[in-house]
Design an enzyme around this catalytic site. Structure first.
Site, PDB file in Angstrom:
ATOM      1  N   CYS A  56     -38.030  11.514 -50.001  1.00 34.43           N
ATOM      2  CA  CYS A  56     -37.924  10.086 -50.320  1.00 34.43           C
ATOM      3  C   CYS A  56     -39.312   9.480 -50.200  1.00 34.43           C
ATOM      4  O   CYS A  56     -40.022   9.733 -49.224  1.00 34.43           O
ATOM      5  CB  CYS A  56     -36.955   9.408 -49.349  1.00 34.43           C
ATOM      6  SG  CYS A  56     -36.721   7.657 -49.711  1.00 34.43           S
ATOM      7  N   LEU A  57     -39.677   8.673 -51.203  1.00 30.74           N
ATOM      8  CA  LEU A  57     -41.011   8.053 -51.185  1.00 30.74           C
ATOM      9  C   LEU A  57     -41.157   7.085 -50.008  1.00 30.74           C
ATOM     10  O   LEU A  57     -42.283   6.770 -49.623  1.00 30.74           O
ATOM     11  CB  LEU A  57     -41.270   7.333 -52.508  1.00 30.74           C
ATOM     12  CG  LEU A  57     -41.371   8.266 -53.735  1.00 30.74           C
ATOM     13  CD1 LEU A  57     -41.412   7.442 -55.018  1.00 30.74           C
ATOM     14  CD2 LEU A  57     -42.594   9.178 -53.629  1.00 30.74           C
ATOM     15  N   HIS A  91     -28.761   9.554 -54.505  1.00 27.45           N
ATOM     16  CA  HIS A  91     -29.816   9.164 -53.563  1.00 27.45           C
ATOM     17  C   HIS A  91     -30.243   7.716 -53.831  1.00 27.45           C
ATOM     18  O   HIS A  91     -30.406   6.918 -52.900  1.00 27.45           O
ATOM     19  CB  HIS A  91     -30.985  10.150 -53.721  1.00 27.45           C
ATOM     20  CG  HIS A  91     -32.224   9.841 -52.945  1.00 27.45           C
ATOM     21  ND1 HIS A  91     -32.717  10.678 -51.961  1.00 27.45           N
ATOM     22  CD2 HIS A  91     -33.111   8.802 -53.006  1.00 27.45           C
ATOM     23  CE1 HIS A  91     -33.817  10.152 -51.459  1.00 27.45           C
ATOM     24  NE2 HIS A  91     -34.093   9.017 -52.080  1.00 27.45           N
ATOM     25  N   GLU A  92     -30.397   7.376 -55.124  1.00 21.05           N
ATOM     26  CA  GLU A  92     -30.864   6.023 -55.479  1.00 21.05           C
ATOM     27  C   GLU A  92     -29.790   4.967 -55.224  1.00 21.05           C
ATOM     28  O   GLU A  92     -30.093   3.882 -54.725  1.00 21.05           O
ATOM     29  CB  GLU A  92     -31.314   5.972 -56.943  1.00 21.05           C
ATOM     30  CG  GLU A  92     -32.425   6.947 -57.339  1.00 21.05           C
ATOM     31  CD  GLU A  92     -33.620   6.948 -56.421  1.00 21.05           C
ATOM     32  OE1 GLU A  92     -33.849   5.951 -55.706  1.00 21.05           O
ATOM     33  OE2 GLU A  92     -34.322   7.967 -56.384  1.00 21.05           O
ATOM     34  N   GLN A 112     -37.230  -0.247 -52.619  1.00 24.88           N
ATOM     35  CA  GLN A 112     -38.423   0.482 -52.160  1.00 24.88           C
ATOM     36  C   GLN A 112     -39.716  -0.264 -52.497  1.00 24.88           C
ATOM     37  O   GLN A 112     -40.761   0.033 -51.923  1.00 24.88           O
ATOM     38  CB  GLN A 112     -38.444   1.898 -52.743  1.00 24.88           C
ATOM     39  CG  GLN A 112     -37.302   2.763 -52.188  1.00 24.88           C
ATOM     40  CD  GLN A 112     -37.322   4.158 -52.751  1.00 24.88           C
ATOM     41  OE1 GLN A 112     -36.821   4.409 -53.830  1.00 24.88           O
ATOM     42  NE2 GLN A 112     -37.956   5.074 -52.034  1.00 24.88           N
ATOM     43  N   GLY A 154     -37.458   9.287 -58.870  1.00 25.50           N
ATOM     44  CA  GLY A 154     -36.563   8.132 -58.874  1.00 25.50           C
ATOM     45  C   GLY A 154     -37.133   7.047 -57.979  1.00 25.50           C
ATOM     46  O   GLY A 154     -37.983   7.326 -57.121  1.00 25.50           O
ATOM     47  N   HIS A 159     -29.737   3.963 -51.734  1.00 30.89           N
ATOM     48  CA  HIS A 159     -30.769   2.966 -51.390  1.00 30.89           C
ATOM     49  C   HIS A 159     -30.248   1.539 -51.623  1.00 30.89           C
ATOM     50  O   HIS A 159     -30.560   0.631 -50.856  1.00 30.89           O
ATOM     51  CB  HIS A 159     -32.020   3.151 -52.248  1.00 30.89           C
ATOM     52  CG  HIS A 159     -33.008   4.146 -51.719  1.00 30.89           C
ATOM     53  ND1 HIS A 159     -33.584   4.053 -50.470  1.00 30.89           N
ATOM     54  CD2 HIS A 159     -33.548   5.256 -52.290  1.00 30.89           C
ATOM     55  CE1 HIS A 159     -34.429   5.059 -50.309  1.00 30.89           C
ATOM     56  NE2 HIS A 159     -34.434   5.817 -51.394  1.00 30.89           N
TER      57      HIS A 159
HETATM   58  O1  GNR Z   1     -39.146  11.701 -55.773  1.00 29.52           O
HETATM   59  C1  GNR Z   1     -38.063  11.939 -55.248  1.00 29.52           C
HETATM   60  N1  GNR Z   1     -37.590  13.210 -55.237  1.00 29.52           N
HETATM   61  C2  GNR Z   1     -36.300  13.544 -54.862  1.00 29.52           C
HETATM   62  C3  GNR Z   1     -36.007  14.878 -54.643  1.00 29.52           C
HETATM   63  C4  GNR Z   1     -34.730  15.265 -54.280  1.00 29.52           C
HETATM   64  C5  GNR Z   1     -33.743  14.321 -54.155  1.00 29.52           C
HETATM   65  C6  GNR Z   1     -34.016  12.975 -54.353  1.00 29.52           C
HETATM   66  C7  GNR Z   1     -35.286  12.588 -54.711  1.00 29.52           C
HETATM   67  S1  GNR Z   1     -35.615  10.916 -54.998  1.00 29.52           S
HETATM   68  C8  GNR Z   1     -37.315  10.851 -54.576  1.00 29.52           C
HETATM   69  C9  GNR Z   1     -37.893   9.470 -54.850  1.00 29.52           C
HETATM   70  C10 GNR Z   1     -37.201   8.447 -53.995  1.00 29.52           C
HETATM   71  O2  GNR Z   1     -37.433   8.258 -52.838  1.00 29.52           O
HETATM   72  N2  GNR Z   1     -36.252   7.755 -54.566  1.00 29.52           N
HETATM   73  O3  GNR Z   1     -35.563   6.846 -53.846  1.00 29.52           O
HETATM   74 NI    NI Z   2     -35.586   7.563 -51.791  1.00 34.15          NI
END
Ligand code: GNR
Ligand code: NI
Length: 172
Positions: free
Chosen positions: A95-96, A137-138, A51, A46, A141
């Site tokens: 999270c990236l 999670h997204e 980001q 995601g 953000h």
């Molecule tokens: O790549 C991602 N893997 C992930 C694994 C578990 C819960 C959420 C994520 S999102 C993350 C990519 C990211 O930072 N998205 O904002």
């Molecule tokens: Ni993230």
């Protein structure tokens, strides 16, 4: 398409509240394409526009199995959670923007999400499992929230300090 740079903690842009997208313009479609390419390249499942330093309410996602040939790119514009389950589940999140750091987070196990697709069409979807975790999670953000905000103060302080130090080393 183009790969864009992903911003990393402690970049303060990650704390911005992203603005709704009023119209799905060519510029929005280009951003979504670039985000998908950036997400696949990373690789991640995601990505939120902030980001890549764009404070707009746009998310890309692909939670299909890595081994499969078939990609399932998804784009969410102005996503909103309209219902969350009482039941929760725990996933190890990453999270990236916080590279190589993983911790378990508890969230609603299932949510309903309303959003515009890339054609500007209003859609609603029920998300469970990894899809539910990832969309929450997204959307976090888009509101300047990071998964480390759900951890104990001790763990959060530790990771913030580690990334602050790393950023300082990078400039000297
Ligand atoms: O790549 C991602 N893997 C992930 C694994 C578990 C819960 C959420 C994520 S999102 C993350 C990519 C990211 O930072 N998205 O904002
Ligand atoms: Ni993230």
């Amino acid at each position: 398409m183009a790969i864009r740079d992903i911003i990393i903690l402690p970049d303060r842009q990650l704390r911005l509240i992203s603005s709704p997208i009023e119209t799905v313009t060519a510029e929005v479609r280009k951003l979504a394409d670039d985000m998908l390419e950036t997400m696949y390249d990373a690789p991640g499942i995601g990505l939120a526009a902030i980001q890549v330093a764009q404070p707009v309410r746009l998310i890309t996602m692909d939670i299909s199995k890595k081994e499969g040939e078939q990609k399932e790119p998804r784009v969410f514009i102005n996503p909103e959670i309209t219902w969350s389950s009482e039941e929760t589940s725990v996933y190890e999140e990453g999270c990236l923007s916080i590279p190589e750091y993983y911790e378990e987070v508890e969230r609603p196990a299932s949510v309903r999400v309303r959003y515009l697709d890339i054609d500007g069409k209003l859609r609603e979807d029920e998300a469970i499992g990894l899809y539910a975790t990832c969309i929450q999670h997204e959307i976090d953000h888009l509101n300047g929230v990071l998964f480390v905000d759900y951890l104990s103060k001790l763990k959060r302080d530790r990771v913030m300090k580690k990334f602050t130090k790393a950023a300082k080393r990078a400039v000297v």
